[in-house]
Write an enzyme that holds these catalytic residues in place. Structure first.
Site, mmCIF file in Angstrom:
data_model
loop_
_atom_site.group_PDB
_atom_site.id
_atom_site.type_symbol
_atom_site.label_atom_id
_atom_site.label_comp_id
_atom_site.label_asym_id
_atom_site.label_seq_id
_atom_site.Cartn_x
_atom_site.Cartn_y
_atom_site.Cartn_z
ATOM 1 N N LYS A 240 0.887 -1.430 -0.511
ATOM 2 C CA LYS A 240 0.122 -0.061 -0.370
ATOM 3 C C LYS A 240 0.896 1.233 0.013
ATOM 4 O O LYS A 240 1.242 1.692 0.507
ATOM 5 C CB LYS A 240 -1.224 0.617 1.136
ATOM 6 C CG LYS A 240 -2.094 -0.542 1.397
ATOM 7 C CD LYS A 240 -3.365 -0.602 1.994
ATOM 8 C CE LYS A 240 -4.151 0.495 2.107
ATOM 9 N NZ LYS A 240 -5.177 0.146 0.608
HETATM 10 N N1 PPE Z 1 -6.719 -3.165 -3.458
HETATM 11 C C1 PPE Z 1 -6.422 -1.715 -3.336
HETATM 12 C C2 PPE Z 1 -5.586 -1.112 -4.256
HETATM 13 C C3 PPE Z 1 -6.242 -1.424 -2.229
HETATM 14 O O1 PPE Z 1 -6.246 -0.038 -1.689
HETATM 15 C C4 PPE Z 1 -7.624 -1.856 -0.854
HETATM 16 C C5 PPE Z 1 -7.937 -1.348 0.494
HETATM 17 C C6 PPE Z 1 -7.885 -3.701 -1.420
HETATM 18 C C7 PPE Z 1 -8.084 -3.602 -2.981
HETATM 19 C C8 PPE Z 1 -8.073 -4.227 0.392
HETATM 20 O O2 PPE Z 1 -7.440 -4.234 0.769
HETATM 21 P P1 PPE Z 1 -8.253 -4.667 2.467
HETATM 22 O O3 PPE Z 1 -8.844 -3.709 2.838
HETATM 23 O O4 PPE Z 1 -7.457 -5.320 3.139
HETATM 24 O O5 PPE Z 1 -8.958 -5.594 2.455
HETATM 25 N N2 PPE Z 1 -8.266 -0.337 0.150
HETATM 26 C C9 PPE Z 1 -8.853 1.050 1.492
HETATM 27 C C10 PPE Z 1 -9.223 1.665 0.750
HETATM 28 C C11 PPE Z 1 -8.486 3.063 0.402
HETATM 29 C C12 PPE Z 1 -8.943 4.267 0.922
HETATM 30 O O6 PPE Z 1 -8.026 5.103 1.298
HETATM 31 O O7 PPE Z 1 -10.339 5.597 0.475
HETATM 32 C C13 PPE Z 1 -9.855 0.067 2.589
HETATM 33 O O8 PPE Z 1 -10.071 -0.300 2.481
HETATM 34 O O9 PPE Z 1 -8.917 0.614 3.276
#
Ligand code: PPE
Length: 303
Positions: A156
């Site tokens: 990230k």
């Molecule tokens: N892909 C991306 C590109 C991504 O940013 C996230 C989280 C995910 C997949 C899912 O990952 P996880 O949260 O670990 O299941 N995206 C964040 C939002 C970004 C933002 O700041 O707006 C989030 O879901 O917290």
């Protein structure tokens, strides 16, 4: 989003309005930072942070990829995140960020000081109540998900998100809820801030980690919940055609939770309504995060 009172900054709480950096901060100019997004839920035993351990691990892994010197241990970061939630009143989302804050002109990040901040907010619904309840519309983005030779797609890293912002903006301007990005091979990667799953002929598929995706923690939770329910979940390449002709499609993310997709590129997915498997997984996930399913109590960290 609603702001909170205090932000944790290098070990101290400062007022929201005082959490400032210089305009020449390296990260502001070059995107040299690593962040996380973590949900906090109300449970019958008080507030709980969902999968804090995995989020802290991913943050530390991101710092390793960026060669950041992070002077805090896993345990210290976990405690600082919980302290931040405790210190503020209404919190459902926490965003830790490690970034190069030293004033610098020039790309070389070596030796530029890092800053570590933990911001907590009340976020509410990320993609909007309507999309969450009735299903979201996606459009395939003309922006490619940065592939593994162009960016650390599995971390990230702040700078990578420019592509996600462009994809999201273009989708919203054209009236869609979210963008789905393909990878350099032309296969499905993920959405601007969510992983993607499809259900076809009784099996669940999701792009594998080497397909230029972020290995989502919600993704991993859903894989585990689905397998516990007896579903076959396969991590492999997913083609655009498989996605368009799937019986069900849903997105997973900390912020978006489980959001079903009912339309992609103006074509209905299945019968154009949220499907039964996505609904079941969303309900199971909602119980897991709120401490209503003892099986997944292991994922909760009480504040
Ligand atoms: N892909 C991306 C590109 C991504 O940013 C996230 C989280 C995910 C997949 C899912 O990952 P996880 O949260 O670990 O299941 N995206 C964040 C939002 C970004 C933002 O700041 O707006 C989030 O879901 O917290």
């Amino acid at each position: 989003m609603e702001k909170t009172e205090k932000i944790w900054m290098d070990g101290e709480f400062v007022n929201w309005n005082d959490a400032k950096v210089h305009v020449l901060a390296h990260a502001l100019n070059y995107g040299t930072g690593v962040f996380e997004g973590i949900r906090v839920y109300e449970t019958s035993k008080g507030l709980a942070v969902f999968r804090l351990k995995e989020h802290v691990e991913r943050l530390i892994d991101g710092c390793k990829v960026m060669c950041f010197d992070l002077p805090y241990s896993h345990e210290e970061i976990r405690n600082a995140i919980k302290d931040t939630v405790r210190t503020n009143k209404k919190v459902d989302y926490v965003k830790p960020c490690v970034f190069l804050c030293g004033e610098a002109v020039g790309l070389n990040p070596i030796g530029v000081p890092v800053k570590f901040t933990i911001t907590s907010v009340y976020l509410g619904s990320y993609l909007g109540k309507e999309a969450q309840e009735k299903g979201a519309s996606l459009v395939t983005s003309s922006w490619m998900r940065p592939w593994n030779l162009a960016a650390p797609a599995g971390s990230k890293v702040n700078g990578i998100y420019v592509t996600s912002c462009l994809a999201k903006m273009d989708a919203k301007k054209r009236g869609y809820d979210e963008a789905v990005m393909l990878n350099a091979q032309g296969n499905v990667a993920e959405c601007s801030g969510e992983n993607i799953f499809i259900m076809k002929r009784g099996k669940i598929y999701t792009p594998q980690t080497s397909d230029s995706i972020l290995e989502g923690i919600t993704r991993n939770s859903i894989i585990e919940i689905a397998r516990d329910l007896g579903y076959d979940v396969v991590e492999r390449e997913v083609s655009r055609i498989e996605m368009l002709t799937a019986d069900e499609v849903f997105m997973t993310g900390t912020a978006a939770e489980i959001t079903q997709v009912t339309k992609i590129d103006d074509r209905p997915i299945g019968n154009g309504k949220p499907g039964p498997v996505g609904k079941l997984l969303a309900a199971k996930y909602a119980d897991a995060v709120r401490g209503k399913d003892p099986k997944y109590e292991k994922w909760l960290d009480r504040v």
